[in-house]
Design a protein around this motif. Structure first.
Motif, PDB file in Angstrom:
ATOM      1  N   PRO B 218       0.816  -1.221   0.000  1.00 33.86           N
ATOM      2  CA  PRO B 218       0.000   0.000   0.000  1.00 33.86           C
ATOM      3  C   PRO B 218       0.847   1.267   0.000  1.00 33.86           C
ATOM      4  CG  PRO B 218      -0.738  -1.530   1.711  1.00 33.86           C
ATOM      5  CD  PRO B 218       0.513  -2.088   1.147  1.00 33.86           C
ATOM      6  N   GLN B 219       2.001   1.218   0.706  1.00 30.69           N
ATOM      7  CA  GLN B 219       2.844   2.416   0.797  1.00 30.69           C
ATOM      8  C   GLN B 219       3.485   2.787  -0.547  1.00 30.69           C
ATOM      9  OE1 GLN B 219       2.774   4.383   3.449  1.00 30.69           O
ATOM     10  NE2 GLN B 219       1.333   2.855   4.278  1.00 30.69           N
ATOM     11  N   SER B 220       3.661   1.790  -1.418  1.00 35.37           N
ATOM     12  CA  SER B 220       4.222   2.128  -2.745  1.00 35.37           C
ATOM     13  C   SER B 220       3.111   2.477  -3.734  1.00 35.37           C
ATOM     14  CB  SER B 220       5.075   0.961  -3.267  1.00 35.37           C
ATOM     15  OG  SER B 220       4.260  -0.184  -3.406  1.00 35.37           O
ATOM     16  N   LEU B 221       1.903   1.989  -3.439  1.00 39.02           N
ATOM     17  CA  LEU B 221       0.773   2.317  -4.340  1.00 39.02           C
ATOM     18  C   LEU B 221       0.321   3.766  -4.142  1.00 39.02           C
ATOM     19  CD1 LEU B 221      -1.353   1.379  -6.401  1.00 39.02           C
ATOM     20  CD2 LEU B 221      -2.741   0.526  -4.492  1.00 39.02           C
ATOM     21  N   ALA B 222       0.376   4.243  -2.902  1.00 31.38           N
ATOM     22  CA  ALA B 222      -0.129   5.584  -2.572  1.00 31.38           C
ATOM     23  C   ALA B 222       0.476   6.685  -3.473  1.00 31.38           C
ATOM     24  CB  ALA B 222       0.106   5.881  -1.102  1.00 31.38           C
ATOM     25  N   PRO B 223       1.836   6.752  -3.600  1.00 35.99           N
ATOM     26  CA  PRO B 223       2.387   7.822  -4.456  1.00 35.99           C
ATOM     27  C   PRO B 223       1.995   7.675  -5.924  1.00 35.99           C
ATOM     28  CG  PRO B 223       4.145   6.424  -3.559  1.00 35.99           C
ATOM     29  CD  PRO B 223       2.888   6.009  -2.889  1.00 35.99           C
ATOM     30  N   LYS B 224       1.793   6.435  -6.356  1.00 38.16           N
ATOM     31  CA  LYS B 224       1.370   6.231  -7.759  1.00 38.16           C
ATOM     32  C   LYS B 224      -0.010   6.832  -7.987  1.00 38.16           C
ATOM     33  CE  LYS B 224       3.958   1.952  -8.453  1.00 38.16           C
ATOM     34  NZ  LYS B 224       3.837   0.495  -8.422  1.00 38.16           N
ATOM     35  N   ILE B 225      -0.877   6.646  -7.007  1.00 43.64           N
ATOM     36  CA  ILE B 225      -2.233   7.215  -7.138  1.00 43.64           C
ATOM     37  C   ILE B 225      -2.148   8.739  -7.202  1.00 43.64           C
ATOM     38  CG2 ILE B 225      -4.428   7.557  -5.917  1.00 43.64           C
ATOM     39  CD1 ILE B 225      -4.100   4.678  -4.808  1.00 43.64           C
ATOM     40  N   ASP B 226      -1.382   9.310  -6.263  1.00 43.02           N
ATOM     41  CA  ASP B 226      -1.277  10.781  -6.233  1.00 43.02           C
ATOM     42  C   ASP B 226      -0.655  11.321  -7.515  1.00 43.02           C
ATOM     43  OD1 ASP B 226      -2.458  10.826  -3.779  1.00 43.02           O
ATOM     44  OD2 ASP B 226      -0.572  10.883  -2.655  1.00 43.02           O
ATOM     45  N   ALA B 227       0.271  10.559  -8.101  1.00 40.31           N
ATOM     46  CA  ALA B 227       0.908  10.991  -9.347  1.00 40.31           C
ATOM     47  C   ALA B 227      -0.105  11.112 -10.484  1.00 40.31           C
ATOM     48  CB  ALA B 227       2.013  10.001  -9.720  1.00 40.31           C
ATOM     49  N   GLN B 228      -1.120  10.247 -10.445  1.00 40.21           N
ATOM     50  CA  GLN B 228      -2.141  10.262 -11.488  1.00 40.21           C
ATOM     51  C   GLN B 228      -2.895  11.592 -11.526  1.00 40.21           C
ATOM     52  OE1 GLN B 228      -3.157   7.904 -13.841  1.00 40.21           O
ATOM     53  NE2 GLN B 228      -1.210   6.935 -13.254  1.00 40.21           N
ATOM     54  N   PHE B 229      -3.053  12.213 -10.352  1.00 41.66           N
ATOM     55  CA  PHE B 229      -3.886  13.419 -10.277  1.00 41.66           C
ATOM     56  C   PHE B 229      -3.073  14.672  -9.952  1.00 41.66           C
ATOM     57  CE2 PHE B 229      -6.378   9.706  -8.802  1.00 41.66           C
ATOM     58  CZ  PHE B 229      -7.296   9.648  -9.853  1.00 41.66           C
ATOM     59  N   ALA B 230      -1.748  14.531 -10.055  1.00 41.99           N
ATOM     60  CA  ALA B 230      -0.867  15.627  -9.642  1.00 41.99           C
ATOM     61  C   ALA B 230      -1.114  16.918 -10.420  1.00 41.99           C
ATOM     62  CB  ALA B 230       0.587  15.196  -9.790  1.00 41.99           C
ATOM     63  N   ASN B 231      -1.397  16.777 -11.692  1.00 40.71           N
ATOM     64  CA  ASN B 231      -1.570  17.986 -12.513  1.00 40.71           C
ATOM     65  C   ASN B 231      -3.025  18.277 -12.832  1.00 40.71           C
ATOM     66  OD1 ASN B 231       1.245  18.476 -12.644  1.00 40.71           O
ATOM     67  ND2 ASN B 231       1.398  16.723 -14.047  1.00 40.71           N
TER      68      ASN B 231
END
Lengths: 235, 379
Positions: B218-231
């Motif tokens: 889960p800790q590695s998935l979290a930043p991937k999710i946030d990256a999707q909506f970063a911009n």
């Protein structure tokens, strides 16, 4: 009553020095004190307050240690023993009878007598039997479940003696055992101690202020300013 | 009589004093138990460590577009996604608060079903009517609601399109929660109904809950999710469910530290009282300790005797305090959110043992060190 069998010197104090520190000063109690007590002997020690009676008793019980000299009881050289060894030795070889009985107020007579047995690996049944035997011996078996507050002074002192006897020690040290009792109770307690000495062969050293009590002893020593005086009398 | 029996007799020789000591310790541990339960509830004791919460990156109080669901669902490493909108309201008077979480019934069942004690019949009931409501057991008990009741909740901020703030529902089921510690002081409504009826915030959700696929950290998935909506206009912040609740708590102040300090002060004060009383009780018995030593009890036996006494006081007080705290949590207003866990009992047991030994240590050491000759002067 039969004569005690005197086998050998049981207690030997040799050239004992003892002093206390009081108010920054050293107060000598004994210097070069020597004494021999035979096995099975009943010795009374008299003397004024501050003469060193209690100090002798404390040293014989391993409660206090001489500054110098040798103190031997049976095969044990008390002057060479550390505190832990003295405690273990005391639990096995000495019974102490106090002037004010010093029973624990919340424990029954039987429970007070049982305290020294807490140190021994005995099962509950053997323990109960020993307590009953010793309470019967001092004539207080019917008061086993009474609290100290429900007993007279004489009865409390009998419990104190029973507690001192429960481990079957060779040596009984009595610190003014009749000092807090009326004459009738005092006589009963002294007869009890004499019985323990003559019939069970216990060696008894008793400190007392009461000349009447010394009648029961084999000999009486008079202590004055740390020195035994020559008023030694046979019982 | 055993050695512990002797310690117990000693401890009870002045029953009044011992009872007062036990009462002090009981109060301290009851306070501690309730504090623990409160912090447990506040930090989400019953949450799943593996689940992730996707909230608005600017503030968890702001919403996210529901369309993010499509992106989240197709992301590598995501097994399932649920979402919820939340309505805070009251029943009758404003202090009678009720919270409604609006979800997609099927998704909600898959993600939260087990934890909340939902069953297929409840989900069927929730899906059958638009205004159906599943009510948590604690909320139902507090409001006196039964299945089939028609209830009305007035939204604090959520207004219907016709201007009304009164939201009517029919109770379709009551969910019990998986365990006694699960928060059930809220209700579940259909997102479709809530979204269609509300005047503001249409097509938004409060947050998404993501279940990572098996084997995905889960800790590695979290930043991937946030990256999707970063911009995007609404960047996200993804955290574990526990972290999410803790950061939410921090927003309303460091409650944990404040309450912790108050209870710690109470505990320390009571501890000092007990130490002082124990020391006094032992000093009173100086002569008696000398007697015990003279009849052969070693220094260590004497020390154990005193420690056993203080341990006895703390054990009784700790147990009573724990039970009292547990009862308080059980019968407290469910909206407070007290969660009394097994770990709570373990903490109380450890603290009882530690403080029991510590409080007896000073008097025990003093008693141990006293030379017999000196104790005889105490009479």
């Amino acid at each position: 009553m039969s004569d005690p069998i005197r086998l050998q010197s049981f207690i030997t104090l040799s050239e004992i020095d003892k002093s206390y520190r009081m108010g920054g000063q050293t107060v000598p109690i004994f210097q070069d004190l020597s004494l021999t007590i035979e096995q099975g002997e009943f010795v009374a020690v008299m003397g004024p307050s501050g003469s060193g009676k209690s100090t002798i008793l404390n040293m014989l019980g391993g409660i206090d240690r001489p500054d110098r000299g040798k103190l031997t009881i049976g095969n044990s050289q008390l002057h060479r023993m550390g505190e832990g060894a003295l405690t273990a030795w005391r639990a096995q070889h000495v019974g102490i009878v106090f002037q004010f009985y010093n029973l624990l107020p919340m424990l029954t007579a039987a429970q007070n007598v049982e305290i020294p047995l807490l140190l021994k690996p005995l099962n509950a049944r053997s323990r109960r039997e020993r307590i009953r035997t010793v309470l019967d011996l001092v004539g207080i078996g019917d008061r086993a479940h009474h609290l100290p507050s429900q007993l007279s002074g004489g009865q409390q002192q009998r419990v104190g003696i029973a507690r001192a006897l429960i481990s079957d020690p060779q040596l009984l040290l009595c610190d003014e055992p009749t000092g807090d009792l009326d004459r009738k109770s005092a006589t009963e307690i002294m007869e009890m101690l004499q019985f323990l000495n003559k019939e069970l062969g216990k060696t008894i050293v008793m400190v007392t202020h009461d000349p009447e009590s010394t009648r029961y002893a084999d000999r009486t020593l008079f202590l004055n300013k740390g020195v035994f005086e020559s008023r030694e009398v046979a019982a | 009589m055993t050695f512990l029996g002797l310690a117990s007799k000693n401890a009870w020789r002045k029953p009044g004093r011992t009872i007062l000591l036990i009462v002090s310790v009981t109060i301290a541990f009851a306070l501690y138990a309730v504090l623990q339960a409160f912090l447990n509830g506040a930090s989400g004791a019953a949450v799943d460590q593996g689940r992730l919460v996707v909230a608005n990156g600017a503030s968890a109080a702001q919403s996210l577009p529901v369309r993010y669901l499509d992106t989240l669902e197709t992301l590598d490493g995501v097994d399932d996604v649920a979402f919820s909108a939340r309505m805070r309201g009251f029943v009758g008077t404003e202090d009678n608060i009720a919270v409604v979480t609006a979800v997609d019934p099927e998704r909600g069942y898959r993600v939260f079903g087990q934890e909340l004690g939902l069953d297929p019949a409840m989900i069927e009931g929730l899906s059958a009517e638009r205004d159906a409501l599943l009510v948590g057991q604690m909320l139902a008990r507090a409001m006196g609601w039964q299945v089939g009741d028609r209830v009305s909740i007035t939204g604090f901020h959520d207004v219907q399109k016709d201007g009304s703030r009164n939201w009517a529902f029919t109770v379709a089921g009551i969910f019990p929660g998986k365990t006694a510690s699960t928060d059930t002081y809220f209700a579940i409504a259909q997102y479709g109904y809530f979204n269609a009826m509300r005047q503001n915030g249409a097509d938004t959700v409060k947050n998404f809950v993501v279940i990572p696929a098996e084997g995905v950290d889960p800790q590695s998935l979290a930043p991937k999710i946030d990256a999707q909506f970063a911009n995007s206009p609404y960047p996200t912040r993804t955290q574990s469910e526990k972290q999410f609740l803790q950061s939410f708590m921090r927003q309303i102040g460091d409650l944990k530290a404040v309450v912790g300090m108050v209870v710690a002060a109470a505990l320390i004060t009571i501890f000092m009282i007990v130490v002082n009383t124990m020391a006094f009780a032992v000093r009173e018995r100086t002569f008696e300790i000398g007697v015990l030593k003279s009849i052969g009890l070693s220094r260590h036996r004497i020390m154990s005797l005193i420690l056993s006494e203080s341990l006895l006081v703390f054990t009784i007080g700790g147990a009573l305090g724990g039970i009292l705290g547990w009862i308080a949590c059980r019968f407290a207003d469910p909206s407070i959110g007290l969660v009394f866990s097994v770990a709570g009992w373990v903490n109380i047991a450890a603290l009882t043992l530690g403080l029991g030994l510590l409080s007896g240590l000073l008097p025990a050491l003093n008693a141990m060190r006293l030379p017999i000759v000196q104790t005889f002067k105490a009479r």
